[in-house]
Design a protein around this motif. Structure first.
Motif, mmCIF file in Angstrom:
data_model
loop_
_atom_site.group_PDB
_atom_site.id
_atom_site.type_symbol
_atom_site.label_atom_id
_atom_site.label_comp_id
_atom_site.label_asym_id
_atom_site.label_seq_id
_atom_site.Cartn_x
_atom_site.Cartn_y
_atom_site.Cartn_z
ATOM 1 N N TYR A 1 0.635 -1.259 -0.591
ATOM 2 C CA TYR A 1 -0.067 0.166 -0.141
ATOM 3 C C TYR A 1 0.505 1.225 -0.240
ATOM 4 C CZ TYR A 1 -2.604 -3.705 2.286
ATOM 5 O OH TYR A 1 -3.227 -4.592 2.138
ATOM 6 N N TYR B 1 0.121 4.987 1.531
ATOM 7 C CA TYR B 1 -0.531 5.628 2.020
ATOM 8 C C TYR B 1 0.250 7.797 2.339
ATOM 9 C CZ TYR B 1 -3.077 2.535 4.305
ATOM 10 O OH TYR B 1 -3.648 0.865 4.196
ATOM 11 N N GLN C 1 0.206 11.478 4.647
ATOM 12 C CA GLN C 1 0.226 11.631 5.494
ATOM 13 C C GLN C 1 -0.318 13.248 5.890
ATOM 14 O OE1 GLN C 1 2.163 10.079 8.738
ATOM 15 N NE2 GLN C 1 0.328 9.975 10.373
ATOM 16 N N GLY D 1 -4.332 17.249 9.704
ATOM 17 C CA GLY D 1 -5.579 17.768 9.827
ATOM 18 C C GLY D 1 -6.958 16.299 8.638
ATOM 19 N N HIS D 2 -5.509 15.345 8.153
ATOM 20 C CA HIS D 2 -6.579 14.488 7.342
ATOM 21 C C HIS D 2 -6.460 13.670 7.474
ATOM 22 C CE1 HIS D 2 -7.687 17.562 4.179
ATOM 23 N NE2 HIS D 2 -6.288 18.100 4.168
ATOM 24 N N GLY D 3 -5.335 13.025 8.467
ATOM 25 C CA GLY D 3 -4.482 11.275 8.571
ATOM 26 C C GLY D 3 -4.075 11.065 7.594
ATOM 27 N N LEU D 4 -3.923 9.775 7.616
ATOM 28 C CA LEU D 4 -3.233 8.902 6.776
ATOM 29 C C LEU D 4 -4.031 8.548 5.178
ATOM 30 C CD1 LEU D 4 -0.658 7.547 7.324
ATOM 31 C CD2 LEU D 4 -1.836 5.621 7.461
ATOM 32 N N LEU E 1 -5.508 6.547 1.658
ATOM 33 C CA LEU E 1 -4.763 5.538 0.891
ATOM 34 C C LEU E 1 -4.778 5.944 -0.194
ATOM 35 C CD1 LEU E 1 -4.068 2.151 0.214
ATOM 36 C CD2 LEU E 1 -5.849 2.195 0.123
ATOM 37 N N GLU F 1 -8.455 6.068 -2.060
ATOM 38 C CA GLU F 1 -8.790 6.607 -1.795
ATOM 39 C C GLU F 1 -8.802 8.654 -2.643
ATOM 40 O OE1 GLU F 1 -9.338 8.225 2.386
ATOM 41 O OE2 GLU F 1 -10.276 10.235 1.595
ATOM 42 N N PHE G 1 3.914 6.978 3.362
ATOM 43 C CA PHE G 1 4.342 5.703 3.739
ATOM 44 C C PHE G 1 3.997 4.869 2.811
ATOM 45 C CE2 PHE G 1 5.767 6.869 8.320
ATOM 46 C CZ PHE G 1 5.099 8.186 8.338
ATOM 47 N N PHE H 1 4.094 -0.725 8.364
ATOM 48 C CA PHE H 1 4.432 0.096 7.691
ATOM 49 C C PHE H 1 6.404 0.634 7.662
ATOM 50 C CE2 PHE H 1 0.479 2.599 7.037
ATOM 51 C CZ PHE H 1 -0.065 2.226 7.911
ATOM 52 N N LEU I 1 4.251 3.634 10.983
ATOM 53 C CA LEU I 1 3.037 3.223 12.614
ATOM 54 C C LEU I 1 3.460 2.239 12.059
ATOM 55 C CD1 LEU I 1 1.286 5.783 10.335
ATOM 56 C CD2 LEU I 1 -1.340 4.507 11.288
ATOM 57 N N PHE J 1 -3.292 5.610 16.176
ATOM 58 C CA PHE J 1 -4.523 6.098 14.927
ATOM 59 C C PHE J 1 -5.929 4.512 15.137
ATOM 60 C CE2 PHE J 1 -2.945 9.048 11.862
ATOM 61 C CZ PHE J 1 -2.050 9.242 13.110
ATOM 62 N N PHE K 1 -7.997 4.816 7.478
ATOM 63 C CA PHE K 1 -7.214 5.222 9.278
ATOM 64 C C PHE K 1 -8.227 6.424 9.699
ATOM 65 C CE2 PHE K 1 -3.879 2.733 10.256
ATOM 66 C CZ PHE K 1 -3.497 2.012 8.874
ATOM 67 N N GLY K 2 -8.226 6.819 10.613
ATOM 68 C CA GLY K 2 -8.910 7.697 11.857
ATOM 69 C C GLY K 2 -7.552 8.624 11.694
ATOM 70 N N LYS K 3 -8.403 10.356 12.149
ATOM 71 C CA LYS K 3 -6.811 11.677 12.479
ATOM 72 C C LYS K 3 -6.208 11.081 13.596
ATOM 73 C CE LYS K 3 -10.341 14.350 9.526
ATOM 74 N NZ LYS K 3 -10.231 15.445 9.657
#
Lengths: 116, 111
Positions: free
Chosen positions: A33, A35, A37, A40-43, A45, A59, A90, A107, B43, B88, B102-104
């Motif tokens: 995968y 990602y 980061q 304010g948006h997190g992780l 994909l 996404e 990541f 990760f 992570l 997270f 995943f959340g923030k």
């Protein structure tokens, strides 16, 4: 970091230039995968792969392409970098992608990309 | 859109205290996972709890899952300075092929 390396670890580039980030794993996991980061948006994909030459969009895939010619390597390419692609990227791997399977992800250390 | 939402966004506690973080999600899930991220690092997977489980322990970590409320909590007991990190939650869909959403994150500071 579970046998996952990313290169480069840091990169500064200019708008409009192509950039390729590499993820290399020694775990022989089938699924990989990418990602990004951002505060304010997190992780989020970008793309993922379920085998050699098999990839799918995540996404936030616009402006990114990927390739996987070997089990151990997953490349992320920004064809023409833009400032909005400044982020930390990541790579992750997992044994399974089935909801009921061993889908824990491991990760890499990340690549910090700055697009000026 | 984000599936999991952590609460609080930030938490500051003293060493030795317990830290509780919450995660809420919107749609039915197969499992929920918690990850830790130390500053500048990738992570790290901490614990996975499946939808048919209500509680799970791993060392000083205790995770609960309430599928009726679509929420989970992560409890870290007897916090240490080394627990300072972002945490997270991530959810997997109910069945079939499922990437994680995943959340923030919750930023925990233990001083």
């Amino acid at each position: 970091d579970a046998g996952i390396t990313q290169s480069p670890r840091h990169k500064v580039t200019e708008t409009g230039t192509p950039v390729t980030l590499r993820c290399h794993q020694t775990e022989n996991h089938r699924y990989m995968y990418w990602y990004r980061q951002d505060p304010g948006h997190g992780l989020r994909l970008i793309h993922y792969s379920y085998g050699v030459k098999d990839t799918d969009k995540g996404e936030v895939s616009d402006g990114y392409s990927v390739s996987r010619s070997k089990t151990e390597d997953f490349l992320l390419t920004l064809e023409s970098a833009t400032s909005s692609q400044t982020s930390v990227y990541f790579c992750a791997i997992s044994e399974s992608i089935l909801a009921g399977g061993r889908n824990e992800q491991f990760f890499g250390p990340g690549t910090r990309l700055t697009v000026l | 859109s984000q599936q999991g939402e952590e609460d609080p966004q930030a938490l500051s506690i003293q060493e030795g205290e317990n830290a509780t973080m919450n995660c809420s999600y919107k749609t039915s899930i197969n499992n929920l996972q918690w990850y830790r991220q130390n500053s500048g690092r990738g992570l790290v997977h901490l614990i996975l709890i499946r939808s048919n489980e209500r509680e799970k322990h791993s060392g000083r970590l205790r995770v609960t899952l309430d599928t009726s409320k679509k929420s989970s909590s992560l409890l870290i007991t007897a916090s240490r300075a080394a627990d300072t990190a972002s945490y997270f939650c991530a959810t997997a869909r109910l069945s079939g092929y499922s990437t994680l959403t995943f959340g923030k994150g919750t930023m925990l500071l233990v001083s």
